[in-house]
Write an enzyme that holds these catalytic residues in place. Structure first.
Site, PDB file in Angstrom:
ATOM      1  N   SER A  80      -3.675  14.398  -5.182  1.00  0.00           N
ATOM      2  CA  SER A  80      -3.504  14.518  -3.735  1.00  0.00           C
ATOM      3  C   SER A  80      -2.032  14.412  -3.328  1.00  0.00           C
ATOM      4  O   SER A  80      -1.269  13.632  -3.892  1.00  0.00           O
ATOM      5  CB  SER A  80      -4.297  13.406  -3.044  1.00  0.00           C
ATOM      6  OG  SER A  80      -4.093  13.452  -1.655  1.00  0.00           O
ATOM      7  N   CYS A 133      -3.887   2.108   1.642  1.00  0.00           N
ATOM      8  CA  CYS A 133      -3.199   1.962   2.934  1.00  0.00           C
ATOM      9  C   CYS A 133      -3.515   0.613   3.556  1.00  0.00           C
ATOM     10  O   CYS A 133      -4.562   0.019   3.277  1.00  0.00           O
ATOM     11  CB  CYS A 133      -3.625   3.023   3.928  1.00  0.00           C
ATOM     12  SG  CYS A 133      -4.554   4.329   3.245  1.00  0.00           S
TER      13      CYS A 133
END
Ligand SMILES: Cc1cc2nc3c(=O)[nH]c(=O)nc-3n(C[C@H](O)[C@H](O)[C@H](O)COP(=O)(O)O)c2cc1C
Length: 314
Positions: free
Chosen positions: A18, A125
């Site tokens: 990604s 995150c």
């Protein structure tokens, strides 16, 4: 060499990581045509986000350091990309992220309606529900987000883990327990820093960044090795792979598929065909198969344990 993965047939075991080549259909199509079995999209977030200021990526030769800052148009602002991808004839893995469990759910639900083949949740995150702690460094947070996303999608879910976790295998187990169908490991390592000694300041505008490429391969191999011992779901082994022999090493650690990100910087788009060929050549020369070498590095563990220190090879 086709491979079955979570109910789909892939033309080979290589996966585009990604974030390295964005979300444009023509580019992703070219990656697939260049020998990549499964193409992962750049992580899609909840709200529009610019990312960090330049410089954001530096090539250190033996790998890269980046602080791109997860730029995203936001899940609701990608109509052109989704429309183009509707007519694709290659499999995609849609990567998503959020700042809270609710945001993950919202993005996952929206994205799954666009019919990707898999949903990968990037849990590297900060969790706004937990005062900025990264989702993927805590078993409970990882469990909660995987379970919540699983509730709202009807697609195979891949949990992408961070090597910043104190025990990545325990995080992987929590994801498996919460219903994850596969694990992808690893995201960038670090964070690290590079200082310009003449300017006497960090080079990256964000100062610190994640490490990728060949220099992190031993960390990635260790993580995949540890995860393989803890879970029974398949693993996408990712981090520092640039050659067929790297792919062999990743598979021996326990990977079912092998991801490539920074390698595209070092060997160009042709890296996928070249790594496939090198992997095939190695397997042929050793008269073996991917299935036979998967997890092979675990088989001799018992022997290792019993080699007395004084007899260990120097
Ligand atoms: C410039 C850059 C951007 C990245 N963006 C993302 C991202 O959006 N989502 C994500 O899950 N990983 C992202 N990553 C991490 C990669 O997907 C991969 O996990 C990591 O680079 C290790 O693989 P590699 O050594 O083959 O590059 C990014 C990496 C780089 C270098």
């Amino acid at each position: 060499m086709t491979i079955r993965f979570l109910g789909k047939t892939l033309k080979n075991p290589l996966v585009l990581a990604s974030g390295v080549l964005g979300n444009n259909k023509e580019i992703l199509e070219r990656v697939h045509a260049s020998g990549c079995g499964l193409v992962t999209m750049k992580s899609i977030g909840f709200a529009p986000r610019d990312g960090h200021k330049n410089p954001t990526v530096i090539d250190l030769g033996h790998g890269m350091i980046n602080a791109v800052g997860l730029p995203t148009p936001g899940y609701a602002h990608m109509e052109a990309e989704w429309e183009a991808l509707e007519t694709r004839d290659f499999p995609i893995n849609a990567s998503i992220y959020g700042g809270s469990v609710k945001e993950y759910q919202t993005v996952a639900k929206f994205v799954s309606a666009k019919n990707p083949d898999f949903i990968e949740i990037n849990i590297s995150c900060p969790n706004s529900d937990q005062h900025g702690m990264i989702f993927g460094v805590n078993e409970q947070s990882a469990f909660d987000v995987v379970a919540a996303v699983k509730q709202v999608i009807d697609l195979p879910l891949i949990a992408k883990l961070t090597p910043q976790a104190p025990d990545i295998a325990k995080i992987a187990k929590a994801c498996e327990d919460a219903g994850a169908d596969a694990i992808c490991a690893i995201n960038t390592a670090g964070p690290g820093m590079v200082i310009d000694i003449e300017a006497q300041m960090p080079v990256l505008a964000f100062k610190k960044g994640g490490l990728s490429g060949p220099m992190i391969k031993p960390i990635a191999i260790r993580c995949v090795y540890d995860i393989y011992r803890e879970v029974s779901i398949p693993i996408i082994g990712l981090g520092g792979v640039t050659t067929g022999k790297d792919a062999v090493e990743m598979i021996m650690a326990g990977a079912s598929l092998v991801g490539i990100g920074s390698g595209v910087r070092y060997r160009g788009m042709g890296i996928f065909n070249r790594v496939n060929q090198e992997l095939d050549d190695w397997l042929t020369a050793h008269d073996t198969t991917i299935k036979d070498i998967r997890g092979a590095a675990h088989k001799k563990d018992a022997v290792h344990k019993h080699v007395p220190l004084e007899e260990s090879p120097q």
